[in-house]
Design a protein around this motif. Structure first.
Motif, PDB file in Angstrom:
ATOM      1  N   GLU A  98      18.984   0.291   7.794  1.00  0.00           N
ATOM      2  CA  GLU A  98      18.650  -0.994   7.174  1.00  0.00           C
ATOM      3  C   GLU A  98      17.217  -0.936   6.661  1.00  0.00           C
ATOM      4  N   PRO A  99      16.911  -1.670   5.573  1.00  0.00           N
ATOM      5  CA  PRO A  99      15.520  -1.698   5.112  1.00  0.00           C
ATOM      6  C   PRO A  99      14.617  -2.361   6.144  1.00  0.00           C
ATOM      7  N   LEU A 100      13.357  -1.970   6.132  1.00  0.00           N
ATOM      8  CA  LEU A 100      12.353  -2.601   6.971  1.00  0.00           C
ATOM      9  C   LEU A 100      11.944  -3.884   6.261  1.00  0.00           C
ATOM     10  N   VAL A 101      12.100  -5.035   6.917  1.00  0.00           N
ATOM     11  CA  VAL A 101      11.844  -6.328   6.282  1.00  0.00           C
ATOM     12  C   VAL A 101      10.519  -6.886   6.790  1.00  0.00           C
ATOM     13  N   LEU A 102       9.635  -7.181   5.840  1.00  0.00           N
ATOM     14  CA  LEU A 102       8.322  -7.733   6.160  1.00  0.00           C
ATOM     15  C   LEU A 102       8.094  -8.969   5.289  1.00  0.00           C
ATOM     16  N   VAL A 103       7.221  -9.850   5.739  1.00  0.00           N
ATOM     17  CA  VAL A 103       6.807 -10.986   4.920  1.00  0.00           C
ATOM     18  C   VAL A 103       5.440 -10.635   4.359  1.00  0.00           C
ATOM     19  N   GLY A 104       5.246 -10.906   3.074  1.00  0.00           N
ATOM     20  CA  GLY A 104       3.976 -10.574   2.438  1.00  0.00           C
ATOM     21  C   GLY A 104       3.450 -11.710   1.599  1.00  0.00           C
ATOM     22  N   LYS A 105       2.175 -11.588   1.230  1.00  0.00           N
ATOM     23  CA  LYS A 105       1.530 -12.561   0.352  1.00  0.00           C
ATOM     24  C   LYS A 105       0.680 -11.780  -0.645  1.00  0.00           C
ATOM     25  N   VAL A 106       0.761 -12.168  -1.910  1.00  0.00           N
ATOM     26  CA  VAL A 106      -0.045 -11.518  -2.943  1.00  0.00           C
ATOM     27  C   VAL A 106      -1.510 -11.898  -2.722  1.00  0.00           C
ATOM     28  N   GLN A 107      -2.359 -10.882  -2.535  1.00  0.00           N
ATOM     29  CA  GLN A 107      -3.781 -11.105  -2.267  1.00  0.00           C
ATOM     30  C   GLN A 107      -4.631 -10.987  -3.532  1.00  0.00           C
ATOM     31  N   TRP A 108      -4.268 -10.051  -4.407  1.00  0.00           N
ATOM     32  CA  TRP A 108      -5.007  -9.846  -5.654  1.00  0.00           C
ATOM     33  C   TRP A 108      -4.102  -9.170  -6.674  1.00  0.00           C
ATOM     34  N   VAL A 109      -4.487  -9.278  -7.956  1.00  0.00           N
ATOM     35  CA  VAL A 109      -3.653  -8.802  -9.054  1.00  0.00           C
ATOM     36  C   VAL A 109      -4.529  -8.053 -10.061  1.00  0.00           C
ATOM     37  N   ILE A 110      -3.974  -6.998 -10.623  1.00  0.00           N
ATOM     38  CA  ILE A 110      -4.574  -6.321 -11.771  1.00  0.00           C
ATOM     39  C   ILE A 110      -3.544  -6.379 -12.895  1.00  0.00           C
ATOM     40  N   THR A 111      -3.863  -7.132 -13.931  1.00  0.00           N
ATOM     41  CA  THR A 111      -2.941  -7.286 -15.056  1.00  0.00           C
ATOM     42  C   THR A 111      -2.979  -6.037 -15.932  1.00  0.00           C
ATOM     43  N   VAL A 112      -2.025  -5.937 -16.840  1.00  0.00           N
ATOM     44  CA  VAL A 112      -1.994  -4.818 -17.784  1.00  0.00           C
ATOM     45  C   VAL A 112      -3.309  -4.782 -18.571  1.00  0.00           C
ATOM     46  N   GLU A 113      -3.807  -5.956 -18.940  1.00  0.00           N
ATOM     47  CA  GLU A 113      -5.061  -6.032 -19.707  1.00  0.00           C
ATOM     48  C   GLU A 113      -6.259  -5.574 -18.883  1.00  0.00           C
ATOM     49  N   GLN A 114      -6.224  -5.776 -17.580  1.00  0.00           N
ATOM     50  CA  GLN A 114      -7.343  -5.389 -16.707  1.00  0.00           C
ATOM     51  C   GLN A 114      -7.248  -3.939 -16.248  1.00  0.00           C
TER      52      GLN A 114
END
Length: 131
Positions: free
Chosen positions: A65-81
């Motif tokens: 079975e897949p390992l199931v975790l809960v996550g939260k997006v902390q930061w993003v790098i866009t294609v433009e960045q």
């Protein structure tokens, strides 16, 4: 007001991200570099918004079975960045309900590493002796 927010949250379908590791060694490299520290980086040209909570399913070779975790997006790098040194994507922080849950997840992964790599290589990769 808090009850209303809780009811609204409860009615939403959780976002689910699935990451499939084709090779066990790729997962071990990611684990030792990122996941063991409480998060990871997902390369994507379509990152979620910072603060988005989601269910993170890690498909790992040899685990049924897949390992199931809960996550939260902390930061993003866009294609433009993005640059040649930093690909587009999002930094994920894992959220554990308790230290017991964190320990259970780490135990599953570390046991998988010991069985696959052997105790000596496992200890070298993580830089400590198994408790």
């Amino acid at each position: 007001m808090q009850e209303t927010d809780e009811r609204r949250d409860a009615g939403r379908a959780p976002i689910e991200l699935r990451v499939e590791y084709k090779r066990l060694n790729s997962f071990f490299a990611d684990y030792t570099k990122n996941i063991s520290r409480g998060g990871t980086f997902i390369r994507t040209e379509r990152p979620l918004d910072v603060g988005t909570d989601f269910v993170f399913k890690l498909g790992i070779p040899t685990l049924v079975e897949p390992l199931v975790l809960v996550g939260k997006v902390q930061w993003v790098i866009t294609v433009e960045q993005a640059t040649s040194e930093q690909e587009p994507g999002m930094g994920i922080g894992f959220i554990f309900e308790s230290e017991a849950e964190r320990g259970r997840v780490q135990g599953v992964i570390e046991q998988l590493m010991i069985v696959s790599l052997g105790q000596v290589l496992y200890e070298k990769l993580l830089g400590h002796r198994n408790r």
